[in-house]
Design a protein around this motif. Sequence first.
Motif, PDB file in Angstrom:
ATOM      1  N   ALA A 123       0.266   2.065   6.868  1.00 36.10           N
ATOM      2  CA  ALA A 123       1.473   1.337   6.406  1.00 36.10           C
ATOM      3  C   ALA A 123       1.934   0.124   7.099  1.00 36.10           C
ATOM      4  CB  ALA A 123       2.697   2.663   6.492  1.00 36.10           C
ATOM      5  N   LYS A 124       1.664   0.009   8.284  1.00 39.94           N
ATOM      6  CA  LYS A 124       2.243  -1.435   9.009  1.00 39.94           C
ATOM      7  C   LYS A 124       1.095  -2.379   8.469  1.00 39.94           C
ATOM      8  CE  LYS A 124       4.695  -2.226  12.904  1.00 39.94           C
ATOM      9  NZ  LYS A 124       5.080  -1.632  14.217  1.00 39.94           N
ATOM     10  N   GLU A 182       1.895 -14.920  -1.181  1.00 36.83           N
ATOM     11  CA  GLU A 182       1.036 -16.053  -0.955  1.00 36.83           C
ATOM     12  C   GLU A 182      -0.340 -15.838  -1.663  1.00 36.83           C
ATOM     13  OE1 GLU A 182       1.465 -17.113   3.133  1.00 36.83           O
ATOM     14  OE2 GLU A 182       3.752 -17.455   2.590  1.00 36.83           O
ATOM     15  N   ASP A 188       2.025  -3.504   5.199  1.00 41.23           N
ATOM     16  CA  ASP A 188       3.389  -4.229   5.215  1.00 41.23           C
ATOM     17  C   ASP A 188       4.271  -3.439   4.325  1.00 41.23           C
ATOM     18  OD1 ASP A 188       4.792  -6.256   6.517  1.00 41.23           O
ATOM     19  OD2 ASP A 188       3.304  -7.786   6.075  1.00 41.23           O
ATOM     20  N   SER A 189       3.866  -2.269   4.109  1.00 41.98           N
ATOM     21  CA  SER A 189       4.741  -1.433   3.103  1.00 41.98           C
ATOM     22  C   SER A 189       5.984  -0.700   3.880  1.00 41.98           C
ATOM     23  CB  SER A 189       3.994  -0.585   2.515  1.00 41.98           C
ATOM     24  OG  SER A 189       4.989   0.178   1.654  1.00 41.98           O
ATOM     25  N   GLN A 190       7.072  -1.156   3.989  1.00 43.45           N
ATOM     26  CA  GLN A 190       8.179  -0.537   4.702  1.00 43.45           C
ATOM     27  C   GLN A 190       8.543   0.835   4.473  1.00 43.45           C
ATOM     28  OE1 GLN A 190      10.819  -4.362   4.188  1.00 43.45           O
ATOM     29  NE2 GLN A 190      11.485  -3.452   5.846  1.00 43.45           N
ATOM     30  N   ASP A 207      -0.849 -11.748  -1.525  1.00 42.57           N
ATOM     31  CA  ASP A 207      -0.421 -10.645  -0.414  1.00 42.57           C
ATOM     32  C   ASP A 207       0.920 -10.500  -0.654  1.00 42.57           C
ATOM     33  OD1 ASP A 207       1.160 -12.816   0.442  1.00 42.57           O
ATOM     34  OD2 ASP A 207       0.103 -13.089   2.627  1.00 42.57           O
ATOM     35  N   ARG A 208       1.606  -9.719   0.218  1.00 43.36           N
ATOM     36  CA  ARG A 208       2.741  -9.015   0.088  1.00 43.36           C
ATOM     37  C   ARG A 208       3.928 -10.150   0.031  1.00 43.36           C
ATOM     38  NH1 ARG A 208       7.713  -5.934   2.792  1.00 43.36           N
ATOM     39  NH2 ARG A 208       8.292  -7.687   3.306  1.00 43.36           N
ATOM     40  N   TRP A 209       3.746 -11.282   0.744  1.00 45.94           N
ATOM     41  CA  TRP A 209       4.570 -12.319   0.586  1.00 45.94           C
ATOM     42  C   TRP A 209       4.444 -13.282  -0.717  1.00 45.94           C
ATOM     43  CZ3 TRP A 209       8.306 -11.530   4.147  1.00 45.94           C
ATOM     44  CH2 TRP A 209       7.944 -10.574   5.261  1.00 45.94           C
ATOM     45  N   TYR A 229       5.910   3.299   5.417  1.00 43.86           N
ATOM     46  CA  TYR A 229       6.275   3.537   6.858  1.00 43.86           C
ATOM     47  C   TYR A 229       7.289   4.288   7.187  1.00 43.86           C
ATOM     48  CZ  TYR A 229       6.633   2.244  11.975  1.00 43.86           C
ATOM     49  OH  TYR A 229       6.553   2.221  13.055  1.00 43.86           O
ATOM     50  N   ASN A 230       8.425   4.412   6.392  1.00 44.19           N
ATOM     51  CA  ASN A 230       9.509   5.186   6.585  1.00 44.19           C
ATOM     52  C   ASN A 230       9.105   6.580   6.601  1.00 44.19           C
ATOM     53  OD1 ASN A 230      12.547   5.352   6.836  1.00 44.19           O
ATOM     54  ND2 ASN A 230      12.456   5.813   4.781  1.00 44.19           N
TER      55      ASN A 230
END
Lengths: 490, 209
Positions: A435-436, A45, A439-441, A41-43, A444-445
């Motif tokens: 986007a949320k 993990e 988890d893609s900032q 995942d994004r983190w 989202y921006n």
Amino acid sequence: MIFVQGWIKKILTGLLSGVIISASSWGLVYADEAYDVYNYDRWGEAIPSQAGYLARFSVSGSELGTDDFSSPGDIFIDHNGLFYIADSGNNRIVITDNGLKEVKNVIDNFTYKGKTLTLKNPQGIFVSDDDEIYIADTDNSRVIRSDKNGNADLVIEKPVSELYPENLTFLPQKVIADKAGYVYVVVNNITSGSVMYNKDGEFVGFYGANRVEKTSKVLWKYFWKLISADNMKKYMKDSVPAPITNFDIDNDGFIYTCSNSLTQELDAIKKVNAAGYNLFADIEVHFGDAPTADYSNNPDNSYVDIDINKDGLISCLDYSTDRIFQYDEDCNLLFIVGSSGNQLGTFRQVSAVESDDTCIYVADSQKNTITVFEETVFGSIVHQATKLYNDGYYEEALDPWFEVLKRDGNYRRAYIGIASAMINNGNYDEAMKYAKLADSQWQYNRAFEGWRTEFINNYFGIISLVLIIIATMVLVIVRHIKKAKGGHRK
Amino acid sequence: MMDLSEKQWVRHTVFHPFEGYEDLRWKKAGSLKISFLIIFLLFIALIVNNRLYAFHLWNDYDKLFNIVPYIVRSVVFFGAWVIGNWSVCTLLDGEGTLRKICIYSSYALIPYIVMLYATTILSHFLVYDEGVFLTCIHYIGLGWTYILMFNAIKSVHQYSFIKTAAAIFLTIVAMLIIMFLIVLLMSLFQKVIIFIYSIYTEIQYRIKV
């Protein structure tokens, strides 16, 4: 009323999904594979994931109708789909049909200028589009170019040049050739890249060296060199980059290299352009397993082979965990396939990987087999969506991405893909939502910027009116208070 | 002159960084209640700033939430600052009492706290490219708090400029020592608790057998 119903619905679905999740915990999930399929995942993990590839079958030499393989070192699929297997231990090249069903031809000797050449532990094989076979004849210290019938027309040996260190042995491991006929050879004791020859077998130079990782050790060495005397410097060793271990060439002529160094992570996987510059250097990507599992800086992955198929998918074969990491052309991790073990789909000692449109082929030099992984439905949808997305067809990719989410709700790339498509559509509310979830900032921006512009365009009149009213009210109140205060003070 | 209520005193000190604290001292004003409220607001502000900041500008690891770091960053740090400063400055002929140091320093935190709330709210209206405004506000709030804090210490102890700087440096050293002692004490207590617990389990087994 509608709101209340919405809430009840949400709570009910939440409860229901909770029940389903708790019921389908690890033990009950039906898994086809002999290993746990995971993704990151994004983190960084590891999370359970759907399998993109399933091991279908594995073949040994006798199943193909010839002697058993003995530590096969390399496989190659030519433009006709034929398989070329460098059967290193048996000193031969085995050619099979495109389904890996039966042997078409076995080459173990070549005629070159009237002489007969035999192979000794050939580790690498490459076939160009005009059907010229290149063989890295490792223990004979030469590279042979021949046609399909075993008529060699070129033999490359150790270069005689002041650029090439004379005292080193020349053991060619892998070989490729580009469209212009230039031959590139990986020699594992050369750290300055692959050895490059022209069409006539003349040494040209080195190509595609890795960079030296700036670890504290290297910097410390550099510092000592600065302050030490000349006769001390003579006894100091230079910091050298990791040698490249294997490479492959794609349709556009870019060469991809991998390195099996366990100490240097820099340039472990790279895409080299004509100038020798690593095109992946600027992409923020960590190849292989995420470093979260292990807090030391030493990378655990050691890549022995890399393959690029026609669609630009990069498959990296990791020797230490016996896994294949598949990336798309922009270095997004798609699937992790394989594991260590004795069952189908797991390996004891991987040596080579090759892939075509739908399958990944992995050679195991201990089991002496070639395992065929076939794309699952999930895998094919992901590949289709990725290809559309990377080519810029965001809206066309929307349906496949939704299909991906139906099968694996943890697949992050799908959320990013959907968010991109929504931004292109101007559907900013949905884009922000996805986007949320991704988890893609950055996405989202973009979505938020669009949403804000749209909002201001729609409600500019009302906003300015409200602002003016508030401003005047504040002014009036402030003046009133000041007047009241001034009266008291006096 | 200067017959202000406690709320007005807060405003006066914050908006008069160089004279405000002297006035506060002269009038013997300042409320401990407001001081505690400010520290509570700081605690809330830290959480709000970390959790409610616009997603595209700040994204923290959100798989777990632990409140202890926020308590440490607000209450514990402030307590260590006050006690450290008091213990250093009693030795350096400072005039301030523990109560006064607590009040004066907490008033100095107001710009920082306001900045935390303001940037959190503003972040929901700005995109990434405009984030420089947030950075700007962040540094203004921080700088304001630094100036206030310096003058708070200066006037609460009636120090010269250089002596204040030295006192602040020594206070930070004292804070580090306090933190170190707290950690040491906690690990010691942990060992004692484990020891008692193991004796307890041992006796329990013996009784059973």
